[in-house]
Design a protein around this motif. Structure first.
Motif, PDB file in Angstrom:
ATOM      1  N   LEU A  63      41.293  45.150  25.954  1.00 40.18           N
ATOM      2  CA  LEU A  63      40.963  45.027  27.374  1.00 40.18           C
ATOM      3  C   LEU A  63      40.888  46.397  28.025  1.00 40.18           C
ATOM      4  O   LEU A  63      41.612  47.313  27.642  1.00 40.18           O
ATOM      5  CB  LEU A  63      42.048  44.202  28.087  1.00 40.18           C
ATOM      6  N   ASP A  64      40.038  46.522  29.056  1.00 39.31           N
ATOM      7  CA  ASP A  64      40.076  47.731  29.866  1.00 39.31           C
ATOM      8  C   ASP A  64      41.112  47.522  30.976  1.00 39.31           C
ATOM      9  O   ASP A  64      41.694  46.446  31.103  1.00 39.31           O
ATOM     10  CB  ASP A  64      38.692  48.093  30.409  1.00 39.31           C
ATOM     11  N   ARG A  65      41.349  48.549  31.784  1.00 39.81           N
ATOM     12  CA  ARG A  65      42.408  48.469  32.804  1.00 39.81           C
ATOM     13  C   ARG A  65      42.138  47.348  33.808  1.00 39.81           C
ATOM     14  O   ARG A  65      43.065  46.637  34.195  1.00 39.81           O
ATOM     15  CB  ARG A  65      42.559  49.821  33.524  1.00 39.81           C
ATOM     16  N   ALA A  66      40.901  47.172  34.217  1.00 44.87           N
ATOM     17  CA  ALA A  66      40.572  46.136  35.203  1.00 44.87           C
ATOM     18  C   ALA A  66      40.859  44.750  34.639  1.00 44.87           C
ATOM     19  O   ALA A  66      41.435  43.886  35.328  1.00 44.87           O
ATOM     20  CB  ALA A  66      39.119  46.253  35.639  1.00 44.87           C
ATOM     21  N   ALA A  67      40.497  44.505  33.388  1.00 45.57           N
ATOM     22  CA  ALA A  67      40.740  43.198  32.769  1.00 45.57           C
ATOM     23  C   ALA A  67      42.239  42.966  32.591  1.00 45.57           C
ATOM     24  O   ALA A  67      42.732  41.844  32.809  1.00 45.57           O
ATOM     25  CB  ALA A  67      40.021  43.097  31.428  1.00 45.57           C
ATOM     26  N   TYR A  68      42.974  44.012  32.225  1.00 50.02           N
ATOM     27  CA  TYR A  68      44.430  43.872  32.075  1.00 50.02           C
ATOM     28  C   TYR A  68      45.078  43.612  33.433  1.00 50.02           C
ATOM     29  O   TYR A  68      45.969  42.770  33.550  1.00 50.02           O
ATOM     30  CB  TYR A  68      45.043  45.098  31.393  1.00 50.02           C
ATOM     31  N   ALA A  69      44.628  44.319  34.446  1.00 53.38           N
ATOM     32  CA  ALA A  69      45.163  44.118  35.789  1.00 53.38           C
ATOM     33  C   ALA A  69      44.891  42.684  36.270  1.00 53.38           C
ATOM     34  O   ALA A  69      45.763  42.051  36.879  1.00 53.38           O
ATOM     35  CB  ALA A  69      44.562  45.128  36.770  1.00 53.38           C
ATOM     36  N   ALA A  70      43.719  42.163  35.965  1.00 54.53           N
ATOM     37  CA  ALA A  70      43.391  40.790  36.346  1.00 54.53           C
ATOM     38  C   ALA A  70      44.309  39.807  35.613  1.00 54.53           C
ATOM     39  O   ALA A  70      44.770  38.811  36.190  1.00 54.53           O
ATOM     40  CB  ALA A  70      41.928  40.489  36.035  1.00 54.53           C
ATOM     41  N   LEU A  71      44.610  40.102  34.358  1.00 58.07           N
ATOM     42  CA  LEU A  71      45.493  39.248  33.568  1.00 58.07           C
ATOM     43  C   LEU A  71      46.914  39.213  34.136  1.00 58.07           C
ATOM     44  O   LEU A  71      47.545  38.157  34.180  1.00 58.07           O
ATOM     45  CB  LEU A  71      45.540  39.772  32.121  1.00 58.07           C
ATOM     46  N   THR A  72      47.385  40.348  34.592  1.00 61.81           N
ATOM     47  CA  THR A  72      48.776  40.447  35.064  1.00 61.81           C
ATOM     48  C   THR A  72      48.911  40.298  36.574  1.00 61.81           C
ATOM     49  O   THR A  72      50.033  40.218  37.083  1.00 61.81           O
ATOM     50  CB  THR A  72      49.390  41.806  34.665  1.00 61.81           C
ATOM     51  N   GLY A  73      47.786  40.300  37.285  1.00 61.91           N
ATOM     52  CA  GLY A  73      47.845  40.221  38.751  1.00 61.91           C
ATOM     53  C   GLY A  73      48.226  41.542  39.388  1.00 61.91           C
ATOM     54  O   GLY A  73      48.631  41.587  40.549  1.00 61.91           O
ATOM     55  N   ALA A  74      48.078  42.635  38.644  1.00 59.34           N
ATOM     56  CA  ALA A  74      48.433  43.957  39.150  1.00 59.34           C
ATOM     57  C   ALA A  74      47.186  44.647  39.712  1.00 59.34           C
ATOM     58  O   ALA A  74      46.073  44.190  39.534  1.00 59.34           O
ATOM     59  CB  ALA A  74      49.025  44.801  38.035  1.00 59.34           C
TER      60      ALA A  74
END
Length: 126
Positions: A113-124
């Motif tokens: 995942l890139d940072r945006a996809a990871y952030a979407a996954l974690t709600g961050a």
């Protein structure tokens, strides 16, 4: 500070920084926060072959024990002895001094995942 957008991530909360054929791997700040105070890390050994998606170790905190998953396939070339000796580094600086292992990558590193996809996954925030 590490450029978090330059890293790749897994849904299991590991981050990966690839330089040439070496991938540095650690847990994300989100994982460190969720775990609480890290008290023990069971890391793979130098020379060990790991396969992407497989369990490569465990991380234990005051709250729980979680498995560490290999985000890439390859051979472990270095473990962070400093983080092993002082597990507080993982909480204090998960993207810096708290890295866990370095792996000589065997193949590609697709599927991360890139940072945006990871952030979407974690709600961050990205």
């Amino acid at each position: 500070m590490t450029d978090l957008t330059a890293l790749s991530y897994t849904a299991e909360h590991e981050w990966v920084a690839v330089s040439g054929d070496i991938a540095t791997i650690g847990i994300t700040d989100h994982a460190a926060e969720q775990l609480g105070d890290v008290v023990y890390i069971d890391m793979p050994t130098v020379g060990q072959e790991i396969a992407a998606g497989d369990v490569m170790g465990e991380i234990e905190s005051t709250k729980s024990v979680s498995e560490l998953y290999a985000p890439v396939s390859g051979t472990v070339v270095e473990v962070n002895d400093a983080a092993d000796a002082d597990t507080a580094l993982v909480n204090a600086d998960p993207f810096g001094d708290g890295w866990l292992v370095k792996v000589r990558v065997d193949g590609d590193v697709a599927g991360l995942l890139d940072r945006a996809a990871y952030a979407a996954l974690t709600g961050a925030d990205a």
